[in-house]
Structure formats: C-alpha cells, structure tokens
Design a protein around this motif. Sequence first.
Motif, PDB file in Angstrom:
ATOM      1  N   ALA A 250       0.811  -1.227   0.000  1.00  0.00           N
ATOM      2  CA  ALA A 250       0.000   0.000   0.000  1.00  0.00           C
ATOM      3  C   ALA A 250       0.843   1.277   0.000  1.00  0.00           C
ATOM      4  O   ALA A 250       0.495   2.270   0.619  1.00  0.00           O
ATOM      5  CB  ALA A 250      -0.997  -0.008   1.154  1.00  0.00           C
ATOM      6  N   GLY A 252       2.142   2.415  -3.168  1.00  0.00           N
ATOM      7  CA  GLY A 252       2.124   3.030  -4.485  1.00  0.00           C
ATOM      8  C   GLY A 252       2.597   2.206  -5.669  1.00  0.00           C
ATOM      9  O   GLY A 252       2.794   2.771  -6.748  1.00  0.00           O
ATOM     10  N   LYS A 253       2.764   0.900  -5.543  1.00  0.00           N
ATOM     11  CA  LYS A 253       3.211   0.119  -6.702  1.00  0.00           C
ATOM     12  C   LYS A 253       2.163   0.098  -7.806  1.00  0.00           C
ATOM     13  O   LYS A 253       2.472   0.370  -8.960  1.00  0.00           O
ATOM     14  CB  LYS A 253       3.550  -1.330  -6.290  1.00  0.00           C
ATOM     15  CG  LYS A 253       4.834  -1.455  -5.468  1.00  0.00           C
ATOM     16  CD  LYS A 253       5.197  -2.905  -5.145  1.00  0.00           C
ATOM     17  CE  LYS A 253       4.132  -3.628  -4.361  1.00  0.00           C
ATOM     18  NZ  LYS A 253       3.792  -3.028  -3.064  1.00  0.00           N
ATOM     19  N   THR A 254       0.907  -0.241  -7.454  1.00  0.00           N
ATOM     20  CA  THR A 254      -0.129  -0.316  -8.481  1.00  0.00           C
ATOM     21  C   THR A 254      -0.269   1.041  -9.169  1.00  0.00           C
ATOM     22  O   THR A 254      -0.377   1.123 -10.398  1.00  0.00           O
ATOM     23  CB  THR A 254      -1.476  -0.735  -7.859  1.00  0.00           C
ATOM     24  OG1 THR A 254      -1.282  -1.963  -7.154  1.00  0.00           O
ATOM     25  CG2 THR A 254      -2.546  -0.917  -8.927  1.00  0.00           C
ATOM     26  N   ASN A 255      -0.247   2.101  -8.384  1.00  0.00           N
ATOM     27  CA  ASN A 255      -0.392   3.443  -8.951  1.00  0.00           C
ATOM     28  C   ASN A 255       0.748   3.794  -9.900  1.00  0.00           C
ATOM     29  O   ASN A 255       0.514   4.312 -10.987  1.00  0.00           O
ATOM     30  CB  ASN A 255      -0.467   4.482  -7.818  1.00  0.00           C
ATOM     31  CG  ASN A 255      -1.862   4.530  -7.212  1.00  0.00           C
ATOM     32  OD1 ASN A 255      -2.717   5.239  -7.696  1.00  0.00           O
ATOM     33  ND2 ASN A 255      -2.085   3.727  -6.182  1.00  0.00           N
ATOM     34  N   ASP A 278       3.003  -5.938  -8.598  1.00  0.00           N
ATOM     35  CA  ASP A 278       3.279  -6.402  -7.231  1.00  0.00           C
ATOM     36  C   ASP A 278       4.504  -7.312  -7.113  1.00  0.00           C
ATOM     37  O   ASP A 278       5.216  -7.235  -6.139  1.00  0.00           O
ATOM     38  CB  ASP A 278       2.047  -7.135  -6.684  1.00  0.00           C
ATOM     39  CG  ASP A 278       2.055  -7.274  -5.172  1.00  0.00           C
ATOM     40  OD1 ASP A 278       2.291  -6.270  -4.482  1.00  0.00           O
ATOM     41  OD2 ASP A 278       1.827  -8.396  -4.677  1.00  0.00           O
ATOM     42  N   ARG A 380     -10.109  -4.331  -1.473  1.00  0.00           N
ATOM     43  CA  ARG A 380      -9.326  -4.593  -2.693  1.00  0.00           C
ATOM     44  C   ARG A 380     -10.214  -4.960  -3.869  1.00  0.00           C
ATOM     45  O   ARG A 380     -11.372  -5.358  -3.702  1.00  0.00           O
ATOM     46  CB  ARG A 380      -8.365  -5.755  -2.428  1.00  0.00           C
ATOM     47  CG  ARG A 380      -7.387  -5.484  -1.277  1.00  0.00           C
ATOM     48  CD  ARG A 380      -5.971  -5.608  -1.687  1.00  0.00           C
ATOM     49  NE  ARG A 380      -5.046  -5.075  -0.679  1.00  0.00           N
ATOM     50  CZ  ARG A 380      -3.782  -4.780  -0.939  1.00  0.00           C
ATOM     51  NH1 ARG A 380      -3.293  -4.934  -2.160  1.00  0.00           N
ATOM     52  NH2 ARG A 380      -2.981  -4.309  -0.005  1.00  0.00           N
ATOM     53  N   PHE A 504       1.620  10.481  -8.066  1.00  0.00           N
ATOM     54  CA  PHE A 504       0.823   9.825  -9.115  1.00  0.00           C
ATOM     55  C   PHE A 504       1.448  10.067 -10.501  1.00  0.00           C
ATOM     56  O   PHE A 504       2.634   9.803 -10.670  1.00  0.00           O
ATOM     57  CB  PHE A 504      -0.636  10.256  -9.001  1.00  0.00           C
ATOM     58  CG  PHE A 504      -1.211   9.893  -7.639  1.00  0.00           C
ATOM     59  CD1 PHE A 504      -1.594   8.588  -7.370  1.00  0.00           C
ATOM     60  CD2 PHE A 504      -1.315  10.835  -6.612  1.00  0.00           C
ATOM     61  CE1 PHE A 504      -2.083   8.216  -6.106  1.00  0.00           C
ATOM     62  CE2 PHE A 504      -1.805  10.478  -5.354  1.00  0.00           C
ATOM     63  CZ  PHE A 504      -2.191   9.171  -5.110  1.00  0.00           C
ATOM     64  N   ASN A 507       4.886  11.429 -11.028  1.00  0.00           N
ATOM     65  CA  ASN A 507       6.076  10.636 -10.686  1.00  0.00           C
ATOM     66  C   ASN A 507       6.903  10.302 -11.930  1.00  0.00           C
ATOM     67  O   ASN A 507       8.081   9.979 -11.826  1.00  0.00           O
ATOM     68  CB  ASN A 507       5.675   9.354  -9.946  1.00  0.00           C
ATOM     69  CG  ASN A 507       5.123   9.665  -8.556  1.00  0.00           C
ATOM     70  OD1 ASN A 507       5.482  10.696  -7.959  1.00  0.00           O
ATOM     71  ND2 ASN A 507       4.257   8.815  -8.045  1.00  0.00           N
TER      72      ASN A 507
HETATM   73  P1  GTP Z   1       0.134  -3.657  -2.292  1.00  0.00           P
HETATM   74  O1  GTP Z   1      -0.874  -4.148  -3.277  1.00  0.00           O
HETATM   75  O2  GTP Z   1      -0.362  -3.693  -0.874  1.00  0.00           O
HETATM   76  O3  GTP Z   1       1.470  -4.326  -2.405  1.00  0.00           O
HETATM   77  O4  GTP Z   1       0.322  -2.096  -2.498  1.00  0.00           O
HETATM   78  P2  GTP Z   1       0.811  -1.099  -3.647  1.00  0.00           P
HETATM   79  O5  GTP Z   1       2.247  -0.753  -3.387  1.00  0.00           O
HETATM   80  O6  GTP Z   1       0.457  -1.593  -4.995  1.00  0.00           O
HETATM   81  O7  GTP Z   1      -0.012   0.188  -3.272  1.00  0.00           O
HETATM   82  P3  GTP Z   1      -0.987   1.131  -4.113  1.00  0.00           P
HETATM   83  O8  GTP Z   1      -0.421   1.567  -5.426  1.00  0.00           O
HETATM   84  O9  GTP Z   1      -2.301   0.477  -4.153  1.00  0.00           O
HETATM   85  O10 GTP Z   1      -1.013   2.415  -3.160  1.00  0.00           O
HETATM   86  C1  GTP Z   1      -1.867   2.540  -2.139  1.00  0.00           C
HETATM   87  C2  GTP Z   1      -1.868   3.890  -1.480  1.00  0.00           C
HETATM   88  O11 GTP Z   1      -0.792   4.762  -1.826  1.00  0.00           O
HETATM   89  C3  GTP Z   1      -3.146   4.631  -1.834  1.00  0.00           C
HETATM   90  O12 GTP Z   1      -3.659   5.206  -0.671  1.00  0.00           O
HETATM   91  C4  GTP Z   1      -2.659   5.688  -2.814  1.00  0.00           C
HETATM   92  O13 GTP Z   1      -3.524   6.761  -2.862  1.00  0.00           O
HETATM   93  C5  GTP Z   1      -1.282   6.031  -2.271  1.00  0.00           C
HETATM   94  N1  GTP Z   1      -0.374   6.560  -3.308  1.00  0.00           N
HETATM   95  C6  GTP Z   1       0.055   5.891  -4.411  1.00  0.00           C
HETATM   96  N2  GTP Z   1       0.881   6.675  -5.159  1.00  0.00           N
HETATM   97  C7  GTP Z   1       0.998   7.839  -4.499  1.00  0.00           C
HETATM   98  C8  GTP Z   1       1.726   9.054  -4.750  1.00  0.00           C
HETATM   99  O14 GTP Z   1       2.456   9.184  -5.727  1.00  0.00           O
HETATM  100  N3  GTP Z   1       1.599  10.060  -3.834  1.00  0.00           N
HETATM  101  C9  GTP Z   1       0.812   9.922  -2.724  1.00  0.00           C
HETATM  102  N4  GTP Z   1       0.735  10.954  -1.887  1.00  0.00           N
HETATM  103  N5  GTP Z   1       0.095   8.796  -2.461  1.00  0.00           N
HETATM  104  C10 GTP Z   1       0.195   7.780  -3.323  1.00  0.00           C
END
Ligand code: GTP
Length: 597
Positions: A250, A252-255, A278, A380, A504, A507
């Motif tokens: 959580a 920021g990988k998916t993002n 992931d 999720r 986001f 980046n």
């Molecule tokens: P897992 O599936 O648990 O391994 O997580 P992940 O790393 O894929 O996390 P994901 O991309 O779902 O990010 C989850 C959280 O990070 C959310 O609350 C997003 O809003 C926040 N987030 C992601 N990218 C950014 C960013 O560039 N800036 C900020 N401020 N928040 C971010």
Amino acid sequence: MMTNNKFVLNWIDEMAAMTKPDKIVWIDGSDAQAEALRAEACSTGEMFKLNEELLPNCYLHRTAVNDVARVEGRTYICTEKQEDAGNINNWMAPAEMKEKLFKLYRGSMKGRTMYVIPYSMGVVGSDFAKYGIELTDSIYVVLNMLIMTRVGTNVLEALGDSPDYIKGLHARADIDEENRYITHFPETNEIMSVNSGYGGNVLLGKKCFALRIASFLGRKEGWMAEHMLILGVEYPNGDIKYICAAFPSACGKTNLAMLIPPAIYREKGYKVWCVGDDIAWLRINPEDGKLYAVNPENGFFGVAPGTNEKSNPNALHTCMRDTIFTNVVHNTKDNTVWWEGLDNNPPQPGYAIDWKGNPWDCTKYDKKDKSTCGAHPNSRFTALAKNCPCISSEFNSLKGVPISAIVFGGRRAKTAPLVYQSTSWQNGTFVGSIMASETTAAAAGAVGVVRRDPMAMRPFVGYNMGDYWAHWLEMGKRIPNAPKIFHVNWFRTDDEGHFIWPGFGDNLRVLDWILARCEDKVEADLTAIGYVPKAEDINIEGLEDVTLDTIKELVSIDKASWIDDIANIKEFYALVGDRVPAELYDELSALEARLKA
Ligand code: GTP
Ligand code: SPV
Ligand code: MN
C-alpha cells in the motif's frame, strides 16, 4: 481427475483423508465451470452479483470482520534449522508446526467441497514458470486464483509426471483468529494456511509462493523473487525502457505501474506500459548479460480506497469488468460499489451497506476515525491484467523485459529525499537493506509507525534476511550489465502534514531523471547518501504548486535526521543477526563517516 501424476494424486488423497471433504472438484480453467461456481457462491451469499450493465461480470465479497489483512504475526517459515529462517521471520520446526496444523485441518472440510486448483506462476511452459496446486474449500479463493494466476489442465500437462510443484493447502476452518496460521515449508515446497479467508493469507500463489517460496528457490537456483512492480516508459522515438520498483504494501506500486503521463509528456508522445504491479521474478539473460523481469501473476489484487478517475484511471477501468471486489461499500440503489476516495458521491443512507454488511451513513464519516469508513482501508479489487488499458505487449513475454533501473521507495514524512541514486550495486543493496516506511492497513497491526522494511520484503523473504542480502550482493557480481539502483519517496510532508510532491502521474518526472541517469544523459551531485539531482534537472513544466525551490527542498538531505537513523539501522542489523554480509557493515560505516564529516 485431470492427471495421472502419482505425486499429485497421492498428496491429494492424503490431504482429503485428513480434511474429509464431501467431494473433490478439479478446476479446469473453463468459463463454464467458473460461471457455475459464481452462481453457486451467489446462491449461498458468499458473493453478490453486481449490476451487469454497469459492472459486467463483477462480484462483491465480504470477509469476516476479524479477517481483513495479512497477519504477519501468524506467518511462519518452517525450516529444519531456525537460523535458516532467521530472526525476522517467525519460525517453528516443520514437524511441530505440522502436528499443530493437522489438528486444525482434521475434518475441517466435512460437509464441504475441496477444490483442486492447478496453476502456474508465469506463462505455462516458459523458462520462468513454476507450477503449484492449491487445495481449498473456498469458492472465493478459486475465483480469485482464476484471475490472479494461470489455471487449468494445461498446467498439469506441463507438469507431466514430475514431483516439481508447490503444494498448497488452504482450509477456512472456523476463521478463528487465535488459530490462524500462514505457514511455509520451503525445504519441502509446501504451503499450509488455515482459519483465514482473506487475500494474501489464502491466495497461495501470491505472497506465499511467488515471494516466500520463490525467494528461497531463487537463492538456490540463481535468480530473484521480489516485491516489485514492472513498468515500461515509452519515449517519443518508440524506445521503451523498463524499471522495477519495490515499495512496501500500500505504498504506491499499483499506482506507479499504471501511471498516465502528465499532459506535457503525453503531448510529446510519452507512454507508460504496465507489466506488473506487485511481484517480479528476475533472471540474468546470458545473451546480453542484462537482468530480465517477468510478472508471474495474471491479475491485480489492488487497494481500492484512493483509486479514482484522477489518481489511477487505468486501475479504475481495469476493474469495471470481470472483477471481484472485497470489503468495499455496496451501493444498493444501482447495485454497484463505492469506496473512500472514489468520488464525492457516496451512496446515501438507506442505499449503502458498509464492508461489515451493516447499513452505512456517509454523513457520519470522519476521516480521523477509521471505524466510520464505508470500505475497509485495505479493501481490494481482483481484476484481470488483460483488462488493463495500459497493459504491456510484453505481459506474456517468455523471456521477460530488460531492466534498466531498480527503484526502492517508502513512505517517509521526513528523511528520505524525492530521489537519489546509489553509487554501485553493493551500495544499492545497502540502500535497499536500510529501507524504512510507515506501516499501512495492508497488514494487521498499527498504521503509520516507521519500521525497517528492507527491499519492501520484510514480510516476504522465505529465509534468513542476512542470506537474502548476501544473495543480492552475489547476483550483482554475476550480472554483467546490472541495472542502476535508486531510492524514491513520494510522501515527504510539510509542517502541516501535506504531501509536498504531487505524486501519481507526475512521478514520471522522477522516472525520466532516473532513466536519463541510466544513460549518462544528466549530471548529478554526489552527496553523503549518493547522487542527488540538480534541482533544475527535475522537469516541473506544467506543475502549478511546484517551483524550483520546492524541488530544492525535496532533494535536500537533512543530515541530522540521517545521523539519528544510523542508530536504528545498527539495531536492525543486529536483529537480523550474524549473517549480515560484511560488505553491508562496511557500507554503513562509510555512510556514517560521510554524514559526520
Ligand atoms: P500492495 O498491493 O499492498 O502491495 O500495495 P501497492 O504498493 O500496490 O499500493 P498502491 O499503489 O495500491 O497504493 C496505495 C496507497 O498509496 C493509496 O492510498 C494511494 O492513494 C497512495 N499513493 C500511491 N501513489 C501515491 C503518490 O504518488 N503520492 C501519494 N501521496 N500517495 C500515493
Ligand atoms: C500486500 O499486502 O503487499 C499485497 C496484498 O499485495 S496481499 O495479497 O494481501 O498480500
Ligand atoms: Mn504487495
């Protein structure tokens, strides 16, 4: 039965003799069978079918209230010798753990069906692929595995008569927290999970196999299994450069993996392609000596809250069809779903059911009080990679994609700058080893506490962390054209606690600098911690609230807080214990000396 493999058949017989299911059903990967299982899950209330017009082939599932995240405290690595699991993992001797588990499994499937799921991590038949069979008494698990992995008869054909597959046993039992165990036996290729029905605890192909067991196999076989996204940046001239990035759960990988370039980049012709969000499996390609990555998964198990048309439109579009939503809000007016951060239109009282299955009043929502959330913070979506608008054409590639840069990152309000580059593979391994991040809702426990999370793998290394670091150093010596290693932090905050960097899509501006560094196209300043950008080299064109001074602040290094951190790093290394490679202690002393110089 879909195979004559006696290793498979004997094992299933044994597991069935213990768990005593009423019947055994083999999952063949066909649409017809999946459809029948969806209908069955809906008839028992295990899932709800959502609006077919607005969300075709989408379903909602709620887990038990006590079962909403990975349980790291109840996750075990069971090697014969404790030191092989190391101090960061929970450990129990295999025989002792099995005795405990067998009591919980015994008769646990009475009156239920045991599903046999033959699945592949990676493209079936490719050099990267590894096979597994998961036995489970949960239709929800079957339907998620059908999305997240490659399931079907062809897996058994590829396995043939071989004993070389990962055995996974999952039983829901009583969803009893006190008897919940997520256990791994890397020396015998076994995974056993009991008393949970939640994601990472029960989709055994994911964290259990593709990270914990695979990291163990990777060390033995000379490759790496990492908690990393994989993305490609396409330049206006058509070149595509690939990056892997490891951020904790959580963070920021998916993002990042699905980012849409800012307008000024889009207009020039930049594109970003998602290979994975992931997990990455990395191997050295003997032809060009580069490190190549594949995503062993087939779908995304993404965090719902915060996903919206602005933050991650690609993820949103991916989960508009063929998706299972877990623990989000049910909008009963139009039979759709909602979560915090989707839009400003939550379903109104009378038309909203929260993640616990109770009526939800959005007017009582208080950002500071998580108990007022409609969707669980770790709710999720499980969605197919092929439905992602920016899925890479290399997604199913047999040899993977060549990696130019490895990027580590975490959630740090202070200390870590926006981006810096390590000075070598060894120094980069050190940078990964000292990663730290504020904890999130992805795992049970407190949220927002800074903890060390080396390579974002603290909960996922299937052996001794010291040996894992040694394997990283060893790999570096073996890769002729190794990727450069960087560290990023999107989460630096100002005195009021607001994020300074827009994050986001923006980046990409940082990735652009990273890739320019990989090709020696831009200079940088060498500091105590590594190479830091010259502020003017981060492209801020088109950004409203970011000035050159903002970037100067974001890349500044607060030496005092770094020096403070050194003591914590030393403590962590001491905790990891006597297998921490000497090279990393050398790096640590050198860093301390540079900071204090
Ligand atoms: P897992 O599936 O648990 O391994 O997580 P992940 O790393 O894929 O996390 P994901 O991309 O779902 O990010 C989850 C959280 O990070 C959310 O609350 C997003 O809003 C926040 N987030 C992601 N990218 C950014 C960013 O560039 N800036 C900020 N401020 N928040 C971010
Ligand atoms: C994570 O927690 O890092 C995830 C979700 O990706 S889970 O599959 O539950 O582990
Ligand atoms: Mn993850």
